[in-house]
Design an enzyme around this catalytic site. Structure first.
Site, PDB file in Angstrom:
ATOM      1  N   CYS A  54       0.865  -1.176   0.000  1.00  0.00           N
ATOM      2  CA  CYS A  54       0.000   0.000   0.000  1.00  0.00           C
ATOM      3  C   CYS A  54       0.904   1.230   0.000  1.00  0.00           C
ATOM      4  O   CYS A  54       2.097   1.118  -0.235  1.00  0.00           O
ATOM      5  CB  CYS A  54      -0.987  -0.007   1.158  1.00  0.00           C
ATOM      6  N   CYS A 113      -4.771  -1.093  -1.059  1.00  0.00           N
ATOM      7  CA  CYS A 113      -5.349   0.254  -0.971  1.00  0.00           C
ATOM      8  C   CYS A 113      -6.762   0.237  -1.560  1.00  0.00           C
ATOM      9  O   CYS A 113      -7.136  -0.683  -2.278  1.00  0.00           O
ATOM     10  CB  CYS A 113      -4.486   1.281  -1.682  1.00  0.00           C
ATOM     11  N   CYS A 122      -3.231   3.449  -5.795  1.00  0.00           N
ATOM     12  CA  CYS A 122      -2.416   2.310  -5.374  1.00  0.00           C
ATOM     13  C   CYS A 122      -1.078   2.354  -6.092  1.00  0.00           C
ATOM     14  O   CYS A 122      -1.022   2.650  -7.285  1.00  0.00           O
ATOM     15  CB  CYS A 122      -3.108   0.999  -5.717  1.00  0.00           C
TER      16      CYS A 122
END
Length: 158
Positions: free
Chosen positions: A7, A79, A87
């Site tokens: 992430c 994400c 992302c």
């Protein structure tokens, strides 16, 4: 096989994923986590939640994808595109999938609402990891089949 949970900040969702995966996975499967812009510290509520579930956080820290100790075989972004997050795109020669989940670290509200958000995120992550670990080992060798299964797992909502 090494799985990278990726992430942006590597302080909450990716660390919840890494620690939960390593807690549940058999020998031969290992997770790491990283961020494209690491926060530099783990979210205290993520650490507290993992501890409350009996999952060790020893040795986990917020780290950059530039300093990975191993090359991943699979990259799972966690994400939330639905929340407007961008992302990070891992460009190495790996199998990629997206298991987006909202970041409980950004929830504002009462103590109960924040705790519920963390529990919900953990529940989704754990359900997805359990589904991954339930795949027949023969599926792990067929990249196209594995990719399809991983993408389907990313839709599980606990």
């Amino acid at each position: 096989m090494n799985i990278l949970f990726l992430c942006t900040g590597n302080s909450c969702r990716s660390v919840l994923s890494e620690a939960t995966f390593n807690h549940l996975a058999p020998v031969g499967l290992k997770a790491i986590s990283a961020g494209s812009q690491p926060a530099g510290q783990l979210h205290p509520r993520a650490v507290s939640l993992l501890t409350s579930k009996g999952i060790s956080t020893e040795g986990y820290y917020s780290k950059s994808w530039d300093n990975l100790p191993v090359m991943p075989d699979i990259v799972v972004t966690v994400c939330s595109n639905a929340a407007g997050e961008t992302c990070p795109a891992y460009l190495g020669p790996v199998l990629r999938t997206h298991w987006g989940v909202d970041d409980p670290g950004h929830v504002v509200g009462t103590e109960e609402e924040i705790t519920a958000a963390f529990e919900k995120t953990y529940g989704i992550i754990r359900a997805r990891i359990e589904a991954f670990l339930a795949l027949p080992m023969t599926d792990l060798d067929d990249k196209a089949k594995l990719k399809a299964e991983l993408d389907k797992i990313g839709t599980i909502l606990a």
